[in-house]
Scaffold this motif. Sequence first.
Motif, PDB file in Angstrom:
ATOM      1  N   VAL A  16      -1.396  32.842  18.577  1.00  0.00           N
ATOM      2  CA  VAL A  16       0.042  32.769  19.238  1.00  0.00           C
ATOM      3  C   VAL A  16       0.774  31.494  19.162  1.00  0.00           C
ATOM      4  CG1 VAL A  16       1.459  33.347  21.158  1.00  0.00           C
ATOM      5  CG2 VAL A  16      -0.485  34.970  20.710  1.00  0.00           C
ATOM      6  N   LEU A  17      -0.090  30.326  19.516  1.00  0.00           N
ATOM      7  CA  LEU A  17       0.543  29.127  19.540  1.00  0.00           C
ATOM      8  C   LEU A  17       0.358  28.409  18.572  1.00  0.00           C
ATOM      9  CD1 LEU A  17      -0.864  28.269  23.234  1.00  0.00           C
ATOM     10  CD2 LEU A  17       1.338  29.185  22.538  1.00  0.00           C
ATOM     11  N   TRP A  18      -0.499  28.406  17.640  1.00  0.00           N
ATOM     12  CA  TRP A  18      -0.623  27.647  16.415  1.00  0.00           C
ATOM     13  C   TRP A  18      -0.665  28.508  14.976  1.00  0.00           C
ATOM     14  CZ3 TRP A  18      -3.591  26.503  20.846  1.00  0.00           C
ATOM     15  CH2 TRP A  18      -3.064  25.380  21.488  1.00  0.00           C
ATOM     16  N   GLY A  19      -0.760  27.947  13.991  1.00  0.00           N
ATOM     17  CA  GLY A  19      -0.527  28.743  12.787  1.00  0.00           C
ATOM     18  C   GLY A  19       0.630  29.420  12.384  1.00  0.00           C
ATOM     19  N   ALA A  20       0.573  30.595  11.700  1.00  0.00           N
ATOM     20  CA  ALA A  20       1.711  31.321  11.221  1.00  0.00           C
ATOM     21  C   ALA A  20       2.625  31.704  12.036  1.00  0.00           C
ATOM     22  CB  ALA A  20       1.175  32.445  10.322  1.00  0.00           C
ATOM     23  N   HIS A  21       2.071  32.059  13.414  1.00  0.00           N
ATOM     24  CA  HIS A  21       3.091  32.620  14.542  1.00  0.00           C
ATOM     25  C   HIS A  21       3.628  31.612  15.463  1.00  0.00           C
ATOM     26  CE1 HIS A  21       1.727  36.747  13.570  1.00  0.00           C
ATOM     27  NE2 HIS A  21       0.600  36.366  13.774  1.00  0.00           N
ATOM     28  N   ALA A  22       3.135  30.377  15.134  1.00  0.00           N
ATOM     29  CA  ALA A  22       3.696  29.368  15.869  1.00  0.00           C
ATOM     30  C   ALA A  22       5.153  29.315  15.922  1.00  0.00           C
ATOM     31  CB  ALA A  22       3.143  28.077  15.764  1.00  0.00           C
ATOM     32  N   PRO A  23       5.981  29.166  14.946  1.00  0.00           N
ATOM     33  CA  PRO A  23       7.503  29.011  14.806  1.00  0.00           C
ATOM     34  C   PRO A  23       8.064  30.121  15.488  1.00  0.00           C
ATOM     35  CG  PRO A  23       6.501  28.699  12.509  1.00  0.00           C
ATOM     36  CD  PRO A  23       5.323  29.158  13.410  1.00  0.00           C
ATOM     37  N   VAL A  24       7.503  31.403  15.377  1.00  0.00           N
ATOM     38  CA  VAL A  24       8.044  32.413  16.246  1.00  0.00           C
ATOM     39  C   VAL A  24       8.203  32.353  17.568  1.00  0.00           C
ATOM     40  CG1 VAL A  24       8.330  35.052  16.403  1.00  0.00           C
ATOM     41  CG2 VAL A  24       8.030  33.967  14.228  1.00  0.00           C
ATOM     42  N   SER A  25       6.708  31.894  17.810  1.00  0.00           N
ATOM     43  CA  SER A  25       6.638  31.860  19.465  1.00  0.00           C
ATOM     44  C   SER A  25       7.260  30.693  20.059  1.00  0.00           C
ATOM     45  CB  SER A  25       5.129  31.398  19.527  1.00  0.00           C
ATOM     46  OG  SER A  25       4.166  32.324  19.331  1.00  0.00           O
ATOM     47  N   ALA A  26       7.774  29.710  19.381  1.00  0.00           N
ATOM     48  CA  ALA A  26       8.675  28.475  19.749  1.00  0.00           C
ATOM     49  C   ALA A  26       9.870  29.001  20.034  1.00  0.00           C
ATOM     50  CB  ALA A  26       8.483  27.373  18.930  1.00  0.00           C
ATOM     51  N   VAL A  27      10.522  29.806  18.990  1.00  0.00           N
ATOM     52  CA  VAL A  27      11.946  30.229  19.182  1.00  0.00           C
ATOM     53  C   VAL A  27      11.777  31.170  20.267  1.00  0.00           C
ATOM     54  CG1 VAL A  27      13.613  31.865  17.857  1.00  0.00           C
ATOM     55  CG2 VAL A  27      12.221  30.249  16.525  1.00  0.00           C
ATOM     56  N   LEU A  28      10.936  32.071  20.425  1.00  0.00           N
ATOM     57  CA  LEU A  28      11.160  33.371  21.634  1.00  0.00           C
ATOM     58  C   LEU A  28      10.873  32.484  22.874  1.00  0.00           C
ATOM     59  CD1 LEU A  28       8.871  36.230  20.028  1.00  0.00           C
ATOM     60  CD2 LEU A  28      11.415  35.613  19.894  1.00  0.00           C
ATOM     61  N   THR A 186      22.557  25.536  23.029  1.00  0.00           N
ATOM     62  CA  THR A 186      22.803  26.672  22.442  1.00  0.00           C
ATOM     63  C   THR A 186      22.837  26.728  20.956  1.00  0.00           C
ATOM     64  OG1 THR A 186      23.487  27.443  24.549  1.00  0.00           O
ATOM     65  CG2 THR A 186      23.476  28.961  22.730  1.00  0.00           C
ATOM     66  N   ALA A 187      23.624  25.949  20.381  1.00  0.00           N
ATOM     67  CA  ALA A 187      23.977  25.700  19.105  1.00  0.00           C
ATOM     68  C   ALA A 187      22.658  25.453  18.189  1.00  0.00           C
ATOM     69  CB  ALA A 187      25.140  24.715  18.881  1.00  0.00           C
ATOM     70  N   VAL A 188      22.211  24.160  18.932  1.00  0.00           N
ATOM     71  CA  VAL A 188      20.772  24.103  17.981  1.00  0.00           C
ATOM     72  C   VAL A 188      19.670  25.178  18.358  1.00  0.00           C
ATOM     73  CG1 VAL A 188      18.830  22.494  18.230  1.00  0.00           C
ATOM     74  CG2 VAL A 188      21.173  21.402  18.475  1.00  0.00           C
ATOM     75  N   TYR A 189      19.668  25.649  19.252  1.00  0.00           N
ATOM     76  CA  TYR A 189      18.783  26.775  19.315  1.00  0.00           C
ATOM     77  C   TYR A 189      18.993  28.011  18.217  1.00  0.00           C
ATOM     78  CZ  TYR A 189      16.527  31.060  20.859  1.00  0.00           C
ATOM     79  OH  TYR A 189      15.530  32.315  20.892  1.00  0.00           O
ATOM     80  N   SER A 190      20.306  28.427  18.131  1.00  0.00           N
ATOM     81  CA  SER A 190      20.771  29.561  17.309  1.00  0.00           C
ATOM     82  C   SER A 190      20.292  28.976  15.865  1.00  0.00           C
ATOM     83  CB  SER A 190      22.141  29.821  17.530  1.00  0.00           C
ATOM     84  OG  SER A 190      22.435  30.164  18.894  1.00  0.00           O
ATOM     85  N   LEU A 191      20.591  27.939  15.389  1.00  0.00           N
ATOM     86  CA  LEU A 191      20.140  27.292  14.051  1.00  0.00           C
ATOM     87  C   LEU A 191      18.569  27.245  13.724  1.00  0.00           C
ATOM     88  CD1 LEU A 191      21.140  26.101  11.469  1.00  0.00           C
ATOM     89  CD2 LEU A 191      21.016  23.808  12.497  1.00  0.00           C
ATOM     90  N   ILE A 192      17.882  26.963  14.898  1.00  0.00           N
ATOM     91  CA  ILE A 192      16.575  27.036  14.363  1.00  0.00           C
ATOM     92  C   ILE A 192      16.231  28.558  14.658  1.00  0.00           C
ATOM     93  CG2 ILE A 192      14.285  26.713  15.520  1.00  0.00           C
ATOM     94  CD1 ILE A 192      15.592  24.149  16.857  1.00  0.00           C
ATOM     95  N   ALA A 193      16.469  29.310  15.350  1.00  0.00           N
ATOM     96  CA  ALA A 193      16.286  30.905  15.319  1.00  0.00           C
ATOM     97  C   ALA A 193      16.614  31.194  14.006  1.00  0.00           C
ATOM     98  CB  ALA A 193      17.102  31.464  16.550  1.00  0.00           C
ATOM     99  N   TRP A 194      17.707  30.803  13.428  1.00  0.00           N
ATOM    100  CA  TRP A 194      18.131  31.327  11.991  1.00  0.00           C
ATOM    101  C   TRP A 194      17.258  30.967  10.974  1.00  0.00           C
ATOM    102  CZ3 TRP A 194      22.624  34.550  10.987  1.00  0.00           C
ATOM    103  CH2 TRP A 194      22.859  34.567   9.626  1.00  0.00           C
ATOM    104  N   ARG A 195      16.814  29.758  11.177  1.00  0.00           N
ATOM    105  CA  ARG A 195      15.861  29.312  10.255  1.00  0.00           C
ATOM    106  C   ARG A 195      14.249  29.834  10.240  1.00  0.00           C
ATOM    107  NH1 ARG A 195      17.246  24.382   7.759  1.00  0.00           N
ATOM    108  NH2 ARG A 195      15.258  24.899   6.622  1.00  0.00           N
ATOM    109  N   LEU A 196      13.888  30.141  11.572  1.00  0.00           N
ATOM    110  CA  LEU A 196      12.539  30.389  11.742  1.00  0.00           C
ATOM    111  C   LEU A 196      12.087  31.790  11.873  1.00  0.00           C
ATOM    112  CD1 LEU A 196      11.503  27.344  13.915  1.00  0.00           C
ATOM    113  CD2 LEU A 196      11.363  27.674  11.515  1.00  0.00           C
ATOM    114  N   LEU A 197      13.042  32.553  12.301  1.00  0.00           N
ATOM    115  CA  LEU A 197      12.730  33.998  12.563  1.00  0.00           C
ATOM    116  C   LEU A 197      12.599  34.629  11.151  1.00  0.00           C
ATOM    117  CD1 LEU A 197      15.112  34.851  15.698  1.00  0.00           C
ATOM    118  CD2 LEU A 197      12.591  34.579  15.581  1.00  0.00           C
ATOM    119  N   PRO A 198      11.689  35.716  11.236  1.00  0.00           N
ATOM    120  CA  PRO A 198      11.553  36.638  10.138  1.00  0.00           C
ATOM    121  C   PRO A 198      12.598  37.573   9.937  1.00  0.00           C
ATOM    122  CG  PRO A 198      10.090  37.319  11.796  1.00  0.00           C
ATOM    123  CD  PRO A 198      10.783  36.049  12.471  1.00  0.00           C
ATOM    124  N   THR A 199      12.905  38.030   8.601  1.00  0.00           N
ATOM    125  CA  THR A 199      13.991  38.892   8.506  1.00  0.00           C
ATOM    126  C   THR A 199      13.391  40.134   8.379  1.00  0.00           C
ATOM    127  OG1 THR A 199      14.898  37.489   6.786  1.00  0.00           O
ATOM    128  CG2 THR A 199      15.285  39.787   6.790  1.00  0.00           C
TER     129      THR A 199
END
Length: 476
Positions: A16-28, A186-199
Amino acid sequence: MTATFEQPGEARWSDVLWGAHAPVSAVLAGGIILHAVNINISATMLPTIVAEIGGQSLYAWNATLFTLAAILSAAITGKILNRMDVKRSFALSGAVFALGSLITALAPDMPVMLAGRSVQGAGGGMMFTLCYAMIVFAYPERLWSRAVALLSGTWGIAMLFGPAIGGMFAEYDIWRGGFAALIPVTAVYSLIAWRLLPTVGDTLPPAGPIAFGQLALLAGAVLAVSAGSLAGSFGGAAVGVVVSILLVLMLMRRENASDIRLFPKGAMLHGTPLFLSFAVMSLLIFCVNAEFFMPFYLQRLHGLSPLLAGYIAALISIGWSCAEVYSARFTGKAMHRVVFAGPAVLLAGTLVLAAATPAHDVTGAGLAGLLSLALIVVGAGIGLSWPHLNTFALQYTDDSEKENAASALSTIQMFAVSFGTAVAGLVANQTGFNTRDDIAATANSAAWLFLTFALMAVLAWVASRSLLTKLKEHGA
């Protein structure tokens, strides 16, 4: 020496914390942090806010409208997610949250502040719900429990940062900056979420129908009590309470008769284990509103700084978290005993607060220490019972409605906070809370407010006794 290997399907924190799922975990986790920190910085800054722009009689409305807006937005988030993809849904929640932050930062008076808090609540509730909804799409099923634990733990940790951030802005009398700072974050968070969350597109299930009728009754019940808090007489306040009770009864009747429900079947049927589980939860969480009012009383009655007052108030969350971790180990009869003990512990804490908080003529570290201990005890009383009440609610829900039960737990919690804040505001205003520069009246309101919480603890104890009796009848 032999090596041991984990089974391929075993859930690990590293997954959950590292590897492929780390970016999503950070966003959530980031979305949870943003929502949780906002709640606490607002509570810590609010005494400074009312001192500048007025509106002390509307003090409780800040939390009531924020939470109510979060409930309503959470209810429609599934529809939004179904119509928009995940990235656009997160972007929308961020835009609404940022707009609310802008309105609150510029608010010239309390009515505008309340409008901003409502918009903030709508954006925050949407963001909070999206973070939990993403778990089933972003992680394999074996990691779902770990992901839920990550977000729950993040919430508890984030609640500790709120008083520090809000306290610093309040200390320097720049509370508007506290809200304004949320906008670029919030603006930075939204940008990061747009970049890192899966479609996530076609895999989204169709959103179910929304119980608009029950939501309207729920909102009406909260607003009726809040309106009663502004009445200049006891009679006007009583009318608000009576109307609220009638709306709650109508909600229960509609919920039991309708095919489109907010809660699992039987949740609003008096006397069932599911109903009693939700009732005890609601009565316990009602008392967590002490955390919202304590910064005001600690600053006005005891002269504490906003920073220190915010941290002392946050001790409720610490007591709750620690007691919940401790209590989760119990099973069987021991589990029943801690469920029964929780309201008694809560009662002890609220009675100490009712006696010690109004003592404005007493100064020193001793009183601050006593109040701190009492707040920890209040939180512990909730935490002892909480994990098992959640378990009971899930156990006594039909298998076909397990998903609805999980979302209902969040709805019940937010409704109890919103309704409890409204009732607390009514009691406080009727007993002297909204009289500025009158220490005796403020102290009187503190005594009555915490005695009201003590009454709720007694009702929770009675309800928990009925619940355990019903569980024994069902062989649990």
